[in-house]
Design a protein around this motif. Sequence first.
Motif, PDB file in Angstrom:
ATOM      1  N   CYS A 112      43.895  28.689  37.758  1.00 34.79           N
ATOM      2  CA  CYS A 112      43.632  29.944  38.471  1.00 34.79           C
ATOM      3  C   CYS A 112      44.191  29.882  39.901  1.00 34.79           C
ATOM      4  O   CYS A 112      44.572  30.896  40.487  1.00 34.79           O
ATOM      5  N   MET A 157      47.630  39.064  35.690  1.00 40.03           N
ATOM      6  CA  MET A 157      46.626  38.067  35.289  1.00 40.03           C
ATOM      7  C   MET A 157      46.670  37.897  33.774  1.00 40.03           C
ATOM      8  O   MET A 157      46.545  38.860  33.022  1.00 40.03           O
ATOM      9  N   CYS A 168      47.451  31.447  41.458  1.00 40.39           N
ATOM     10  CA  CYS A 168      47.501  32.860  41.874  1.00 40.39           C
ATOM     11  C   CYS A 168      46.403  33.241  42.862  1.00 40.39           C
ATOM     12  O   CYS A 168      46.554  34.216  43.593  1.00 40.39           O
ATOM     13  N   HIS A 169      45.279  32.523  42.816  1.00 39.60           N
ATOM     14  CA  HIS A 169      44.122  32.927  43.627  1.00 39.60           C
ATOM     15  C   HIS A 169      43.763  31.878  44.666  1.00 39.60           C
ATOM     16  O   HIS A 169      43.758  30.691  44.347  1.00 39.60           O
ATOM     17  N   ARG A 202      31.661  42.360  45.343  1.00 44.30           N
ATOM     18  CA  ARG A 202      32.289  43.635  44.988  1.00 44.30           C
ATOM     19  C   ARG A 202      32.328  43.906  43.491  1.00 44.30           C
ATOM     20  O   ARG A 202      32.592  45.026  43.082  1.00 44.30           O
ATOM     21  N   ARG A 203      32.085  42.880  42.671  1.00 48.75           N
ATOM     22  CA  ARG A 203      32.156  43.079  41.224  1.00 48.75           C
ATOM     23  C   ARG A 203      30.862  42.628  40.557  1.00 48.75           C
ATOM     24  O   ARG A 203      30.465  41.471  40.676  1.00 48.75           O
ATOM     25  N   THR A 206      48.653  44.199  34.409  1.00 48.42           N
ATOM     26  CA  THR A 206      48.326  43.181  35.420  1.00 48.42           C
ATOM     27  C   THR A 206      49.045  41.855  35.144  1.00 48.42           C
ATOM     28  O   THR A 206      49.330  41.529  33.992  1.00 48.42           O
TER      29      THR A 206
HETATM   30  C1  HEC Z   1      49.450  34.604  37.059  1.00 50.48           C
HETATM   31  C2  HEC Z   1      48.531  34.888  38.119  1.00 50.48           C
HETATM   32  C3  HEC Z   1      47.034  34.789  37.834  1.00 50.48           C
HETATM   33  C4  HEC Z   1      46.326  33.754  37.288  1.00 50.48           C
HETATM   34  C5  HEC Z   1      46.863  32.421  36.757  1.00 50.48           C
HETATM   35  C6  HEC Z   1      44.937  34.139  37.335  1.00 50.48           C
HETATM   36  N1  HEC Z   1      44.811  35.387  37.897  1.00 50.48           N
HETATM   37 FE1  HEC Z   1      43.073  36.357  38.251  1.00 50.48          FE
HETATM   38  N2  HEC Z   1      44.107  37.973  38.996  1.00 50.48           N
HETATM   39  C7  HEC Z   1      45.470  38.028  39.158  1.00 50.48           C
HETATM   40  C8  HEC Z   1      45.818  39.301  39.759  1.00 50.48           C
HETATM   41  C9  HEC Z   1      47.224  39.749  40.127  1.00 50.48           C
HETATM   42  C10 HEC Z   1      44.607  40.010  39.925  1.00 50.48           C
HETATM   43  C11 HEC Z   1      44.429  41.421  40.511  1.00 50.48           C
HETATM   44  C12 HEC Z   1      44.755  42.467  39.511  1.00 50.48           C
HETATM   45  C13 HEC Z   1      46.151  43.041  39.652  1.00 50.48           C
HETATM   46  O1  HEC Z   1      46.528  43.426  40.757  1.00 50.48           O
HETATM   47  O2  HEC Z   1      46.872  43.068  38.663  1.00 50.48           O
HETATM   48  C14 HEC Z   1      43.554  39.131  39.442  1.00 50.48           C
HETATM   49  C15 HEC Z   1      42.197  39.459  39.482  1.00 50.48           C
HETATM   50  C16 HEC Z   1      41.181  38.584  39.193  1.00 50.48           C
HETATM   51  C17 HEC Z   1      39.774  38.860  39.362  1.00 50.48           C
HETATM   52  C18 HEC Z   1      39.187  40.143  39.927  1.00 50.48           C
HETATM   53  C19 HEC Z   1      39.137  39.967  41.417  1.00 50.48           C
HETATM   54  C20 HEC Z   1      38.650  41.166  42.177  1.00 50.48           C
HETATM   55  O3  HEC Z   1      38.524  41.059  43.379  1.00 50.48           O
HETATM   56  O4  HEC Z   1      38.420  42.198  41.586  1.00 50.48           O
HETATM   57  C21 HEC Z   1      39.084  37.760  38.966  1.00 50.48           C
HETATM   58  C22 HEC Z   1      37.590  37.557  38.957  1.00 50.48           C
HETATM   59  C23 HEC Z   1      40.054  36.785  38.534  1.00 50.48           C
HETATM   60  N3  HEC Z   1      41.326  37.329  38.680  1.00 50.48           N
HETATM   61  C24 HEC Z   1      39.731  35.519  38.058  1.00 50.48           C
HETATM   62  C25 HEC Z   1      40.664  34.605  37.600  1.00 50.48           C
HETATM   63  C26 HEC Z   1      40.300  33.325  37.046  1.00 50.48           C
HETATM   64  C27 HEC Z   1      38.882  32.805  36.909  1.00 50.48           C
HETATM   65  C28 HEC Z   1      41.470  32.705  36.697  1.00 50.48           C
HETATM   66  C29 HEC Z   1      41.646  31.378  35.982  1.00 50.48           C
HETATM   67  C30 HEC Z   1      40.851  31.227  34.776  1.00 50.48           C
HETATM   68  C31 HEC Z   1      42.565  33.609  37.060  1.00 50.48           C
HETATM   69  N4  HEC Z   1      42.026  34.733  37.605  1.00 50.48           N
HETATM   70  C32 HEC Z   1      43.890  33.325  36.893  1.00 50.48           C
HETATM   71  C33 HEC Z   1      46.366  37.031  38.823  1.00 50.48           C
HETATM   72  C34 HEC Z   1      46.058  35.827  38.213  1.00 50.48           C
END
Ligand code: HEC
Length: 321
Positions: A32, A77, A35-36, A55-56, A75
Amino acid sequence: MVAGDKDKNDNASYLQAAERFAKSEIVEQKNCITCHTIGKSGGTVGPILNQVSNRRPLDWLRKWLKDPNATKPGTKMPNFQFSDAELDNALSYLKDMKRTVESEKILAANPEPMKAGEALFKAYDCYACHRIGDQGRFIGPNLTWVGLRKPPEWERIWLKDPPAYKPGTFMPNFHLSPAEIAALTAFLHSLQGQHNDAGRKWESITAFILDARPRERGRLVAERLACWSCHGENLAGGIKNPNAKPDGFVPAINSAYLDFSEEELQEKILNGSMPEKLVPDGESPPFACPPWKAALNDAELADLLAYLESIAPESAKWEFK
Ligand code: HEC
Ligand code: HEC
Ligand code: HEC
């Protein structure tokens, strides 16, 4: 409440929870963090997650982790195909990533609404999705110039309940009180480009690393000025502007490069443009194109035009020639 109770909930505990999540098997296996930002470090593609439960709600998070694309089509994600046990495990970490926002204290300590709004903006971690200057992420519009483009009355309506104003928006409802909204609005309205140079500097470093061509530099400029906050994603339109000619929407500008001469485009962008009313004695449309003179130097304007040229529809460009 005894002192010990409060400590459990104080401002450091959400960060400790984030650090625990950062070291968990889920984050390690699924990466995760590429990206985060979780805890102190991580990537910049997605929102900063440290205060995500401010917020969620849990049911939203469960649905999101199960299938992000169902909530936000397209997205970046991935769908990690979590098992139910993995989902429960992830949620048990996320629910603790919540900061107690003591807004009464913040409001009392900052009699000037703008200052109170700035403190609330930090406390709620609006930076998780928004950028001002060189701070924050890129999920929502860049707010460096928000005070130039949006009237305070509109900000108040938006902050009250974003999904009510725009169904399907990714901006959450923070359930803010009227006093919090008034303070945040004062802060947002004060953002009239004071942090522009910081954003510019970040762009020139990014462009240098990416060896960016004019159209990519122009894309970064359009991001900083948040043209998409009115002209829609990919500048393809779809944002309502009640009582604006010809159809009650802000126009798409993804083919503006073909619809206008370069001189006309430069003039519209630098000096702004006020839509005419559809019904002459109706209310004025809330949005006009602001004059971007103060935000752009000559090189940036040229880059912005190169970007507009690059997104103009290929087929039309071909016919045009
Ligand atoms: C390839 C990039 C990527 C990966 C890897 C990724 N995410 Fe995300 N995630 C995003 C994006 C981009 C968004 C925001 C939505 C959008 O703009 O498309 C997001 C949104 C989220 C949100 C919502 C956040 C909010 O403020 O609303 C959560 C919770 C989240 N991700 C958890 C995770 C978790 C837990 C993992 C690992 C298991 C993970 N993400 C892996 C790209 C990623
Ligand atoms: C999970 C990501 C996310 C968070 C956190 C978030 N926003 Fe947003 N915000 C968005 C998105 C996405 C939009 C664009 C809305 C749309 O068109 O769907 C937006 C739009 C806005 C706008 C309109 C901007 C413009 O340029 O016209 C303002 C103002 C705003 N947000 C303020 C805030 C404030 C204040 C907070 C903190 C209390 C906040 N946002 C937290 C995602 C977020
Ligand atoms: C606050 C909302 C808002 C923002 C932000 C905004 N615009 Fe506009 N723009 C409008 C509106 C409304 C019109 C229609 C004006 C009219 O009818 O004369 C418009 C018109 C235009 C036009 C003429 C298009 C046409 O078909 O008439 C261009 C070109 C344009 N904008 C470029 C930009 C660029 C480039 C940016 C970012 C630097 C930007 N705009 C940011 C609201 C906005």
